[in-house]
Design a protein around this motif. Structure first.
Motif, PDB file in Angstrom:
ATOM      1  N   LEU A  35      -0.257   4.363  -1.952  1.00 19.25           N
ATOM      2  CA  LEU A  35      -1.520   5.010  -1.608  1.00 19.25           C
ATOM      3  C   LEU A  35      -1.288   6.181  -0.663  1.00 19.25           C
ATOM      4  O   LEU A  35      -0.275   6.244   0.043  1.00 19.25           O
ATOM      5  N   ASP A  36      -2.238   7.089  -0.625  1.00 20.38           N
ATOM      6  CA  ASP A  36      -2.189   8.196   0.338  1.00 20.38           C
ATOM      7  C   ASP A  36      -2.752   7.664   1.652  1.00 20.38           C
ATOM      8  O   ASP A  36      -3.927   7.851   1.968  1.00 20.38           O
ATOM      9  N   TRP A  37      -1.892   7.002   2.420  1.00 20.77           N
ATOM     10  CA  TRP A  37      -2.345   6.310   3.622  1.00 20.77           C
ATOM     11  C   TRP A  37      -2.890   7.283   4.664  1.00 20.77           C
ATOM     12  O   TRP A  37      -3.850   6.981   5.372  1.00 20.77           O
ATOM     13  N   ALA A  38      -2.315   8.470   4.757  1.00 22.83           N
ATOM     14  CA  ALA A  38      -2.812   9.468   5.703  1.00 22.83           C
ATOM     15  C   ALA A  38      -4.260   9.833   5.389  1.00 22.83           C
ATOM     16  O   ALA A  38      -5.097   9.975   6.295  1.00 22.83           O
ATOM     17  N   ALA A  39      -4.580   9.974   4.115  1.00 23.52           N
ATOM     18  CA  ALA A  39      -5.956  10.318   3.733  1.00 23.52           C
ATOM     19  C   ALA A  39      -6.900   9.148   3.972  1.00 23.52           C
ATOM     20  O   ALA A  39      -8.038   9.344   4.427  1.00 23.52           O
TER      21      ALA A  39
ATOM     22  N   CYS B   1       0.822  -1.218   0.000  1.00 23.16           N
ATOM     23  CA  CYS B   1       0.000   0.000   0.000  1.00 23.16           C
ATOM     24  C   CYS B   1       0.857   1.269   0.000  1.00 23.16           C
ATOM     25  O   CYS B   1       0.338   2.368   0.237  1.00 23.16           O
ATOM     26  N   GLU B   2       2.146   1.120  -0.254  1.00 22.24           N
ATOM     27  CA  GLU B   2       3.047   2.267  -0.150  1.00 22.24           C
ATOM     28  C   GLU B   2       2.700   3.378  -1.135  1.00 22.24           C
ATOM     29  O   GLU B   2       2.974   4.555  -0.854  1.00 22.24           O
TER      30      GLU B   2
ATOM     31  N   THR C   8      -9.484   1.834   8.689  1.00 24.34           N
ATOM     32  CA  THR C   8      -9.469   2.786   7.566  1.00 24.34           C
ATOM     33  C   THR C   8     -10.769   3.582   7.570  1.00 24.34           C
ATOM     34  O   THR C   8     -11.743   3.201   8.215  1.00 24.34           O
TER      35      THR C   8
END
Length: 233
Positions: free
Chosen positions: A49-53, A46-47, A179
């Motif tokens: 992806l915008d994980w923070a969002a 998932c690197e 999530t």
């Protein structure tokens, strides 16, 4: 009731020393004990992806499973009285044990859910909702309108009117959110990635709900932080 009034919630949140707490907090990028952000542990694959969002919404609440949803205090009730009641509540009860947790997709968000159904868990959760009800102020018109934006069955509507939250009693589903709402095409790959990360980070086996936690939100713009972690017995 105003947007500046504090809100409280009764959650299950595992101990700070547990692998489960470390996994959940790192996934969300927020430690509700310190009230500070922490480095994300983005699941492999998932690197890009915008994980923070993708985790912004659950990050506001901290890693937890809701037992009694956020509420403002009713007239005549104080934070000190709530905390004292909670201490007495845990002293006299034996909590349920889950067979384990599994990463699952609930609609378009991903969460940890019990690997097997548990009547003991359902009964425990509804007992707690009712026990803490005297501390809950009635929903404001704005909060009620927000809740009614979601499609509710007649039973859900009745629970909302009685307890300020529609998903209690037989509508309760224990979940620890990982999530926010995901684009449909990301649900399956993100779930699989988090399942792999969870299996690596958290030992498999039963989970005893050994404590409840009081979380506090200073105002509606703030994140929830841990106020008390109260082991049973």
């Amino acid at each position: 009731m105003t947007a500046t009034a504090p809100r409280y919630a009764i959650y299950f949140a595992p101990s700070a020393e547990s692998a489960l707490w470390r996994f959940g907090s790192a996934t969300l990028g927020y430690d509700a004990i310190s009230g500070k952000e922490q480095a994300f542990s983005v699941p492999p694959g998932c690197e890009a992806l915008d994980w923070a969002a993708l985790t912004a919404e659950p990050r506001r609440y901290g890693f937890h499973a809701t037992l009694k949803a956020p509420f403002e205090l009713s007239n005549g009730r104080s934070e000190g009285a709530l905390r004292a009641f909670a201490r007495n509540y845990v002293a006299g009860r034996t909590p349920p044990t889950l067979e384990g947790l599994a990463v699952d997709a609930l609609g378009r968000f991903v969460a940890l859910t019990p690997s097997q159904p548990s009547d003991a868990l359902q009964n425990f959760a509804f007992d707690l909702v009712q026990a803490f009800e005297p501390f809950r102020a009635a929903l404001s018109p704005a909060d009620l309108a927000r809740r009614l934006q979601s499609p509710l069955t007649p039973a859900h509507r009745a629970y909302l009117e009685a307890f300020g939250y529609p998903y209690v009693g037989d509508a309760f589903r224990f979940h620890m959110t990982l999530t926010g709402s995901l684009p449909q095409e990301l649900v399956s790959p993100v779930r699989a990635a988090l399942a792999g990360a969870h299996a690596q980070a958290v030992p498999a086996g039963p989970l005893r709900l050994d404590r409840i936690a009081i979380f506090k939100q200073a105002d509606r713009t703030s994140r929830f932080t841990l106020l008390d972690s109260l082991p049973f017995g």
